[in-house]
Design a protein around this motif. Structure first.
Motif, PDB file in Angstrom:
ATOM      1  N   UNK A 117       0.834  -1.204   0.000  1.00  0.00           N
ATOM      2  CA  UNK A 117       0.000   0.000   0.000  1.00  0.00           C
ATOM      3  C   UNK A 117       0.870   1.256   0.000  1.00  0.00           C
ATOM      4  N   UNK A 118       1.918   1.257   0.831  1.00  0.00           N
ATOM      5  CA  UNK A 118       2.808   2.416   0.898  1.00  0.00           C
ATOM      6  C   UNK A 118       3.587   2.580  -0.405  1.00  0.00           C
ATOM      7  N   UNK A 119       4.062   1.467  -0.964  1.00  0.00           N
ATOM      8  CA  UNK A 119       4.842   1.537  -2.205  1.00  0.00           C
ATOM      9  C   UNK A 119       3.993   2.074  -3.357  1.00  0.00           C
ATOM     10  N   UNK A 120       2.728   1.635  -3.437  1.00  0.00           N
ATOM     11  CA  UNK A 120       1.881   2.040  -4.564  1.00  0.00           C
ATOM     12  C   UNK A 120       1.477   3.507  -4.511  1.00  0.00           C
ATOM     13  N   UNK A 121       1.724   4.177  -3.404  1.00  0.00           N
ATOM     14  CA  UNK A 121       1.516   5.629  -3.377  1.00  0.00           C
ATOM     15  C   UNK A 121       2.383   6.292  -4.447  1.00  0.00           C
ATOM     16  N   UNK A 122       3.568   5.721  -4.681  1.00  0.00           N
ATOM     17  CA  UNK A 122       4.541   6.321  -5.594  1.00  0.00           C
ATOM     18  C   UNK A 122       4.716   5.536  -6.898  1.00  0.00           C
ATOM     19  N   UNK A 123       4.140   4.348  -6.973  1.00  0.00           N
ATOM     20  CA  UNK A 123       4.232   3.536  -8.200  1.00  0.00           C
ATOM     21  C   UNK A 123       2.895   2.824  -8.384  1.00  0.00           C
ATOM     22  N   UNK A 124       1.910   3.580  -8.859  1.00  0.00           N
ATOM     23  CA  UNK A 124       0.543   3.094  -8.954  1.00  0.00           C
ATOM     24  C   UNK A 124       0.468   1.826  -9.795  1.00  0.00           C
ATOM     25  N   UNK A 125      -0.178   0.810  -9.238  1.00  0.00           N
ATOM     26  CA  UNK A 125      -0.356  -0.498  -9.891  1.00  0.00           C
ATOM     27  C   UNK A 125       0.976  -1.124 -10.320  1.00  0.00           C
ATOM     28  N   UNK A 126       2.037  -0.740  -9.645  1.00  0.00           N
ATOM     29  CA  UNK A 126       3.372  -1.322  -9.864  1.00  0.00           C
ATOM     30  C   UNK A 126       3.840  -1.162 -11.310  1.00  0.00           C
TER      31      UNK A 126
ATOM     32  N   UNK B 249      11.218  -7.519  -2.877  1.00  0.00           N
ATOM     33  CA  UNK B 249      11.590  -8.198  -1.634  1.00  0.00           C
ATOM     34  C   UNK B 249      11.134  -7.397  -0.417  1.00  0.00           C
ATOM     35  N   UNK B 250      11.252  -6.082  -0.497  1.00  0.00           N
ATOM     36  CA  UNK B 250      10.798  -5.243   0.619  1.00  0.00           C
ATOM     37  C   UNK B 250       9.292  -5.379   0.815  1.00  0.00           C
ATOM     38  N   UNK B 251       8.529  -5.381  -0.287  1.00  0.00           N
ATOM     39  CA  UNK B 251       7.078  -5.535  -0.168  1.00  0.00           C
ATOM     40  C   UNK B 251       6.695  -6.893   0.406  1.00  0.00           C
ATOM     41  N   UNK B 252       7.546  -7.902   0.208  1.00  0.00           N
ATOM     42  CA  UNK B 252       7.278  -9.240   0.735  1.00  0.00           C
ATOM     43  C   UNK B 252       7.724  -9.388   2.189  1.00  0.00           C
ATOM     44  N   UNK B 253       8.194  -8.305   2.794  1.00  0.00           N
ATOM     45  CA  UNK B 253       8.509  -8.323   4.216  1.00  0.00           C
ATOM     46  C   UNK B 253       9.970  -8.483   4.559  1.00  0.00           C
ATOM     47  N   UNK B 254      10.842  -8.584   3.546  1.00  0.00           N
ATOM     48  CA  UNK B 254      12.275  -8.700   3.796  1.00  0.00           C
ATOM     49  C   UNK B 254      12.894  -7.310   3.961  1.00  0.00           C
ATOM     50  N   UNK B 255      14.145  -7.301   4.378  1.00  0.00           N
ATOM     51  CA  UNK B 255      14.890  -6.052   4.536  1.00  0.00           C
ATOM     52  C   UNK B 255      16.107  -6.092   3.613  1.00  0.00           C
ATOM     53  N   UNK B 256      15.975  -5.553   2.404  1.00  0.00           N
ATOM     54  CA  UNK B 256      17.072  -5.614   1.431  1.00  0.00           C
ATOM     55  C   UNK B 256      17.991  -4.388   1.488  1.00  0.00           C
ATOM     56  N   UNK B 257      19.268  -4.625   1.213  1.00  0.00           N
ATOM     57  CA  UNK B 257      20.241  -3.546   1.044  1.00  0.00           C
ATOM     58  C   UNK B 257      20.804  -3.670  -0.366  1.00  0.00           C
TER      59      UNK B 257
END
Length: 468
Positions: free
Chosen positions: A291-300, A328-336
């Motif tokens: 939900x937070x990511x799609x604020x800036x990238x609508x419908x991915x 990966x971040x959207x799936x709950x991981x913490x990527x660098x």
């Protein structure tokens, strides 16, 4: 010429024809796509696919010919009166076409390796039931030099960069041997144009217009955002509201759900699931990260572009790496994202931790796994991470080396054994597509990590057994 199908091959073909009979009525379109090679006045099949599907693709596949290579398509009716007769001809090692005879080069044993995969992995990413009957003959390296073919195609009046690019234009995949496949496409699919709007869930199925829909049904399970039992059920064809939509017919049904719910749908034909997918509310995701990511990238839209656009010269590998880290971040991981910075490019492209502290060491590639020694690099870098964790008293944390490619499983098949042997988990295009679907629901990265670890261990075991 091959002597025809033996008893073992006939049993495999019988299994295929049994599966075919389930959806025959829903798949009237049968077209054969091929690439062949002229040698000493004989035309040999390099690769061919007979697609059995609901409707003819919109794309055009004009005949192609260079000095020694030919590619094109034919309706099955131009070649044989039925799928069964076509298979019999393949067993004899020949395909009679309007332009002449194409021979199928058998293996050194004088026959064809024959397999039937009722759930082919190529369908996994799109969540399709894909049944494939395969006949495998002589290895390519006994027929031709692929480097010579690639240079010939570059110099043709209608040029192609390589045999692989030519294949992509004719619904074919690169193999290692002369291969003919018969592909049963799904008879019906989940209508992914449906959405949830607040409490109103619209679900449905889609199939070509003109196909009988009496045998269609839709199973569903409602995954609520609140703590309540999962609701499940099935809608018969009669319970769906059917409407014609151009070349398609859509059967839909609406019911109430809790806000924030996700509905997983199972499109069925004759009681057999053909396709499955998730229906969600684009304005109310269970997964707060999406939900937070799609604020800036609508419908991915940007994510999908970076992950799945065709690979051509100039395509930025860094875009692909970034998109993988976003997912990966959207799936709950913490990527660098380490690969973005030139000063630390001796490290992996992405270093990832799960909520439990386990690690994924990831290398990304737009091509094959061994390109630029990436497969060897991810193994070496994972070892370094594991050693560093052991040195500081964290030997209990698990580390998985991961290769991510935008190519399909089929395109990566030749390198899969090397990845298995080295204990590397491979994410192909299908895995990325599945990850996007999983991002609709509440993330469970620890479960995803455990599944990846189990898959990696199973691959290593399989590789060890085949070696012994």
């Amino acid at each position: 010429m091959a002597a025809g199908l033996n008893g073992y091959q006939k049993r495999i073909v019988a299994d295929f024809l049994s599966a075919f009979s389930m959806t025959d009525a829903a798949l009237p379109e049968r077209r054969f796509y091929y690439c062949s090679l002229m040698q000493d006045s004989v035309e040999w099949l390099i690769a061919g696919r007979l697609f059995v599907e609901g409707m003819k693709p919109d794309a055009e596949y004009p005949s192609f010919q260079s000095n020694s290579v030919r590619a094109g398509e034919y309706a099955l009716s131009d070649l044989s009166p039925s799928v069964e007769h076509f298979i019999e001809a393949v067993g004899r090692g020949e395909i009679v076409t309007p332009h002449g005879l194409i021979k199928i080069p058998e293996s050194d044993a004088g026959t064809f390796g024959t397999t039937f995969e009722p759930f082919h992995s190529a369908g996994d990413g799109l969540r399709n039931r894909l049944a494939v009957l395969s006949f495998v003959g002589k290895p390519w390296n006994q027929l031709f030099d692929i480097r010579q073919i690639n240079w010939e195609l570059k110099g043709n009046d209608i040029p192609y960069d390589s045999l692989q690019e030519l294949f992509q234009g004719y619904r074919l995949d690169m193999m290692l041997s002369s291969t003919l496949e018969i592909v049963l496409q799904p008879a019906v699919q989940v209508d992914l144009d449906c959405e949830i709007d607040g409490k109103d869930a619209l679900v449905g199925v889609v199939l070509p217009a003109g196909i009988p829909n009496e045998n269609v049904s839709l199973g569903y399970r409602i995954v609520s955002s609140v703590s309540k039992p999962t609701q499940r059920g099935t809608l018969s064809s009669a319970q769906l509201d059917w409407k014609i939509d151009g070349k398609f017919q859509r059967g839909r049904h609406q019911f109430e759900v809790e806000p924030g719910s996700v509905v997983q749908c199972f499109a069925r034909f004759a009681g057999q699931v053909q396709n499955h997918g998730f229906i969600a509310d684009p304005n109310n995701f269970q997964n707060n990260r999406r939900a937070a990511y799609e604020v800036f990238d609508r419908r991915l839209s940007t994510l999908n572009e970076f992950l799945f656009r065709p690979v051509t010269k100039g395509i930025q590998a860094r875009d692909f790496e970034a998109a993988v880290s976003f997912l990966l971040w959207m799936l709950g991981f913490n990527p660098v994202l380490l690969g973005l910075f030139p000063k630390i490019q001796d490290g992996p492209d992405i270093l990832v931790t799960s909520p439990l502290g386990d690690y994924l060491v990831i290398e990304c590639t737009l091509g094959l796994l061994k390109a630029n020694d990436k497969l060897a690099s991810v193994v070496q870098r994972s070892t370094l991470v594991r050693q560093a964790l052991e040195k500081c008293g964290h030997s209990h944390l698990r580390v998985i080396p991961v290769m991510v490619s935008c190519l399909t499983r089929e395109e990566l098949k030749a390198e899969a054994e090397d990845a298995d042997r080295n204990g590397v988990f491979v994410i192909s295009r299908e895995g990325l597509e599945e990850g996007i679907q999983l991002s609709l629901i509440a993330p469970n990265p620890n479960k995803i990590f455990d599944l990846a670890l189990s898959s990696m261990a199973a691959g290593q075991t399989k590789s060890t057994r085949s070696k012994n």
